[in-house]
Write an enzyme that holds these catalytic residues in place. Structure first.
Site, PDB file in Angstrom:
ATOM      1  N   ASP A 140      20.240  78.702  56.225  1.00  0.00           N
ATOM      2  CA  ASP A 140      21.284  78.095  55.419  1.00  0.00           C
ATOM      3  C   ASP A 140      20.950  76.601  55.312  1.00  0.00           C
ATOM      4  OD1 ASP A 140      23.959  77.574  54.301  1.00  0.00           O
ATOM      5  OD2 ASP A 140      24.382  76.743  56.281  1.00  0.00           O
TER       6      ASP A 140
ATOM      7  N   ASP B  81      23.539  73.507  54.273  1.00  0.00           N
ATOM      8  CA  ASP B  81      24.574  72.583  54.756  1.00  0.00           C
ATOM      9  C   ASP B  81      25.034  72.971  56.156  1.00  0.00           C
ATOM     10  OD1 ASP B  81      24.303  71.593  52.256  1.00  0.00           O
ATOM     11  OD2 ASP B  81      26.335  72.032  51.567  1.00  0.00           O
TER      12      ASP B  81
ATOM     13  N   ASP C 127      25.358  78.324  60.207  1.00  0.00           N
ATOM     14  CA  ASP C 127      26.337  77.651  61.059  1.00  0.00           C
ATOM     15  C   ASP C 127      27.769  78.107  60.819  1.00  0.00           C
ATOM     16  OD1 ASP C 127      26.409  76.274  58.437  1.00  0.00           O
ATOM     17  OD2 ASP C 127      27.783  74.901  59.464  1.00  0.00           O
TER      18      ASP C 127
END
Length: 449
Positions: A241, A243, A399
């Protein structure tokens, strides 16, 4: 050996020394010359007899010091069992079954002989350590708990055999604890507490059931660990991922959002609010950022104003997380392909990848026409198609809860990191299986054999 009777003389001589108290575990034996003269046998026969006893594990030869009566016979039994496993005369399943049934017998003995108090202090100490590991070795604490049970019986045969078995188990349990997801570790700890409670209450049925549940789980984790190790051997792709995983973009997202909110006379948002809003793409960020009840037409207008402003300011304060550039270099050096999939607009994904990680990623996909956003698996599947890598050879890193669902939908492991926009408690609540705290742990996970 030339003369079995001479070998037998040496065995009988050593046994007599032990029985008389003249020789204890770990003490030095008389010299080869002294034994030969005492027994009236040749030095060669004495030496061969002692070497045979050494191979059996009863004697330890220390270079330059002499021969000693072995201190830890269990270690020698363990070595023999390991050899039998390597020679396929024993299996891991045989060892597991033996330990399960022996532990049942041990617990019954403890209850029948009223020995619960004997081991309770040691068991509770190990149990407390496992329940609150705080960085302690969970595998070692697990061993301490089970060893406390065995010692409570006082039965030297059980203790010796289980020491040998547990020595073999130590490596297996270490792998299980290292690879087990957090829910499985929680259950393993809880089952220790169930065994202890059943012993204290002298609940035979409950104790047997708790032991079975515990060993069933351990065997399941053994199997899963073996499967994962096989998969690790063939792993070729790490998908990230963006961001909150490889880039800290939160300040720039907040500033861009607040710029367009101000343009449209809406109240601005705090950093913590924006942290909660991100994860599902720019449009969803705008939708969550404007006041509740804002007409769809106005949301669309804010969205259209956001895109060019963010394109011009997406790198004002954005930075790579510490350790990420080094991690990517190490992965590439070890032959891994690396990719990015993000719900961020594709123009921003391409710009940021080129700016912060030039010529690094083998594929990078952001939000685009015709590809459903995460947690749909479409972007992950597109990366697999582009790179021609089977999903069994890929792992996903993110995250957020969106990333957990994306990996699940794509049928691959998810490594959830804690340095991004969501904390450990949130990740666990949303089903995280593997929680990592540093980029180095990602490298360890994907390269471990």
């Amino acid at each position: 050996m030339g003369n079995n009777r001479e070998y037998t003389k040496v065995i009988r001589y050593i046994c007599n020394l032990i029985e008389s108290g003249d020789l204890r575990m770990g003490e030095r034996l008389p010299t080869e010359r002294a034994i030969s003269e005492t027994l009236s046998i040749s030095r060669n026969s004495t030496r061969e007899a002692l070497r045979t006893l050494e191979h059996m594990g009863a004697v330890e030869c220390r270079q330059g010091s002499g021969n000693y009566l072995a201190e830890n016979i269990a270690r020698q039994i363990s070595a023999m069992l390991k050899l039998m496993i390597l020679m396929r005369q024993l299996t891991q399943e045989d060892i597991c079954q033996f330990r399960r049934e022996t532990e049942k017998a041990v617990c019954l003995s403890i209850m029948e002989n009223g020995m619960a108090d004997t081991f309770q202090a040691q068991a509770e100490e190990a149990l407390c350590g496992v329940l609150a590991p705080a960085g302690r070795d969970e595998a070692e604490l697990d061993m301490q708990f089970h060893y406390a049970l065995i010692r409570a019986t006082g039965n030297k045969v059980w203790i010796c055999l289980m020491e040998a078995i547990m020595d073999i188990y130590r490596e297996w349990i270490g792998e299980v604890m290292a690879r087990a997801d957090e829910p499985a570790r929680v259950e393993l700890r809880a089952e220790h507490a169930e065994i202890l409670r059943a012993l204290q209450c002298k609940d035979r049925t409950g104790c047997m059931q708790a032991i079975d549940r515990h060993y069933d789980r351990i065997e399941q984790e053994f199997h899963r660990t073996t499967t994962e190790k096989e998969q690790h051997m063939n792993r070729k792709l790490v998908i990230f991922d963006m961001d909150g995983t490889i880039l800290d973009t939160l300040e720039d997202l907040k500033d861009a959002l607040n710029h367009v909110l101000t343009q449209h006379s809406f109240p601005v948002r705090t950093l913590d609010e924006v942290r909660r809003f991100v994860g599902n793409g720019i449009y969803k960020l705008i939708e969550r950022g404007v006041p509740a009840g804002t007409p769809r037409q106005e949301i669309d207008a804010v969205y259209e104003d956001f895109k060019p402003y963010y394109a011009a300011h997406c790198e004002d304060t954005t930075k790579a997380y510490d350790g990420i550039p080094a991690l990517l270099r190490q992965l590439k050096a070890q032959g891994f392909a690396v990719a990015v999939v993000s719900n961020k607009a594709d123009f921003a994904v391409q710009k940021l990848c080129e700016m912060y990680f030039p010529d690094t990623f083998d594929a990078a996909l952001g939000e685009r026409e015709g590809v459903r956003k995460k947690p749909a698996p479409d972007s992950v599947n597109e990366v697999l198609r582009q790179l021609q890598i089977p999903r069994e050879q890929a792992v996903y890193v993110g995250d957020s809860d969106v990333d957990i669902e994306t990996a699940k939908n794509a049928n691959m492991p998810c490594l959830s990191v804690t340095w991004g926009f969501r904390d450990k408690a949130f990740l666990l609540e949303h089903g995280a299986s593997h929680i990592l705290h540093t980029p180095e742990e990602i490298l360890q996970f994907v390269t471990q054999r």
